[in-house]
Enzyme design. Sequence first.
Site, PDB file in Angstrom:
ATOM      1  N   ASN A 151       0.827  -1.204   0.000  1.00 46.03           N
ATOM      2  CA  ASN A 151       0.000   0.000   0.000  1.00 46.03           C
ATOM      3  C   ASN A 151       0.864   1.258   0.000  1.00 46.03           C
ATOM      4  O   ASN A 151       2.060   1.204  -0.282  1.00 46.03           O
ATOM      5  CB  ASN A 151      -1.011  -0.016   1.152  1.00 46.03           C
ATOM      6  N   ARG A 152       0.258   2.394   0.352  1.00 47.05           N
ATOM      7  CA  ARG A 152       0.914   3.683   0.139  1.00 47.05           C
ATOM      8  C   ARG A 152       1.531   4.250   1.411  1.00 47.05           C
ATOM      9  O   ARG A 152       0.994   4.080   2.499  1.00 47.05           O
ATOM     10  CB  ARG A 152      -0.083   4.684  -0.450  1.00 47.05           C
TER      11      ARG A 152
ATOM     12  N   HIS B  36       3.581  -0.057  -2.538  1.00 46.05           N
ATOM     13  CA  HIS B  36       3.894  -1.494  -2.627  1.00 46.05           C
ATOM     14  C   HIS B  36       5.392  -1.790  -2.653  1.00 46.05           C
ATOM     15  O   HIS B  36       5.848  -2.678  -3.390  1.00 46.05           O
ATOM     16  CB  HIS B  36       3.215  -2.104  -3.846  1.00 46.05           C
TER      17      HIS B  36
ATOM     18  N   HIS C  28      -1.319  -9.698  -3.757  1.00 45.72           N
ATOM     19  CA  HIS C  28      -2.105  -8.760  -4.562  1.00 45.72           C
ATOM     20  C   HIS C  28      -2.842  -9.467  -5.700  1.00 45.72           C
ATOM     21  O   HIS C  28      -2.920  -8.950  -6.815  1.00 45.72           O
ATOM     22  CB  HIS C  28      -1.181  -7.670  -5.117  1.00 45.72           C
ATOM     23  N   SER C  29      -3.412 -10.636  -5.424  1.00 49.60           N
ATOM     24  CA  SER C  29      -4.175 -11.335  -6.462  1.00 49.60           C
ATOM     25  C   SER C  29      -5.445 -10.580  -6.824  1.00 49.60           C
ATOM     26  O   SER C  29      -6.142 -10.036  -5.950  1.00 49.60           O
ATOM     27  CB  SER C  29      -4.538 -12.751  -6.006  1.00 49.60           C
TER      28      SER C  29
ATOM     29  N   ASP D  49     -11.318   1.390  -3.446  1.00 54.90           N
ATOM     30  CA  ASP D  49      -9.873   1.226  -3.257  1.00 54.90           C
ATOM     31  C   ASP D  49      -9.582   1.690  -1.835  1.00 54.90           C
ATOM     32  O   ASP D  49      -8.837   2.634  -1.614  1.00 54.90           O
ATOM     33  CB  ASP D  49      -9.086   2.036  -4.284  1.00 54.90           C
TER      34      ASP D  49
ATOM     35  N   GLN E 226      -7.559  -4.219   2.186  1.00 59.24           N
ATOM     36  CA  GLN E 226      -7.838  -3.284   1.108  1.00 59.24           C
ATOM     37  C   GLN E 226      -8.773  -3.982   0.130  1.00 59.24           C
ATOM     38  O   GLN E 226      -8.427  -5.019  -0.464  1.00 59.24           O
ATOM     39  CB  GLN E 226      -6.541  -2.876   0.401  1.00 59.24           C
TER      40      GLN E 226
ATOM     41  N   GLU F 113      -6.871  -7.512  -0.308  1.00 61.57           N
ATOM     42  CA  GLU F 113      -5.484  -7.423   0.146  1.00 61.57           C
ATOM     43  C   GLU F 113      -5.449  -7.305   1.670  1.00 61.57           C
ATOM     44  O   GLU F 113      -5.570  -6.219   2.222  1.00 61.57           O
ATOM     45  CB  GLU F 113      -4.793  -6.226  -0.495  1.00 61.57           C
TER      46      GLU F 113
END
Length: 346
Positions: A78-79, A104, A176-177, A242, A280, A308
Amino acid sequence: MQEENFGKIPDGTEVKLYTLTNKQGTIVKITNYGGIITQIVTPDKNGQAGNVVLGFDNLDTYLAGHPYFGAIAGRCANRIAQGKFTLNGQEYTLAINNGPNHLHGGLQGFDKQVWTAQMLREQNALQLTYISPDGEEGYPGTLTTIVTYTLTEANELRIDYEATTDKATPINLTNHSYFNLSAGQAEDALNHEVYIQADRYTVIDDNLIPTGELRPVAGTPMDFNTPHTIGSRIAEVDGGYDHNYELTKKQDGQLELAAWVYEPLTGRVLEAYTTQPGMQFYSGNFLDGSLTGPDGKIFKKHYGFCLETQHFPDSPNQPSFPSAILNPGDTFKQSTVYRFLVQDEA
């Protein structure tokens, strides 16, 4: 278990593809490049097998660039706002790769590394190890990470994460599928019915960075405590889903249900369990039709969705969030289970 060659990265390092199968007819393919899950093939309600994740059948397509399909995201998934954080009085600057932010793990995150693989045949598992050196992508400390994928006879794909460090560092690992349980039978994933066990979500700004506010989902399009299709209220969410959800946990650190997804055409059900505090939920908003799967399906907007499981975004800069700092002498341990089922109707 099977091992086969999957190609080479530009420096000549060989990459492998590993196949796990069980007696239920489920097949999981994983490459040690980025720990990427390239396929999950599982039967539908009629016994028809289909691949329920987005991915490719060759390494070159992954090397050309993709939106983290099936990959291990790290050192911090993530960020992180502005690519900066302060730890123990020292400011660290990370690689910027998502507008003004770090995403990521950076330009060469865990998703672009070749992991050391070991097949654990008795457990029907693949163990991947990566040692991230001190300073990689701006992070402090040498971090040793082990991710184990296990396919069980209960049709569960279990992902166990473990890591140690020699210097305090943030860590946030996820897979992250992108899922599409119709396996190509539907035009997109908007018909999937979703339940998320969460009463609050982290509010984000225009750059998708949390403001620090945890807002109740009740009465909003963010509420999936009563199942809704992804598409039923997505127009009311700026940019699409998101968002990180604060999972409703009975006991911290225990494997508990986070989400449940049903696809009506095929009867496939996906259950997600995790020890992590957040998840997420992403509705594939940035898929733009520029990538195509091996079966010719175009990965257009909303063609897949992500669950996620994670710590919260920007945790190193948000003291009110669950800590994502790993200290020397401690071991990071988290687990997530994706279970695949079928039923005739929700």
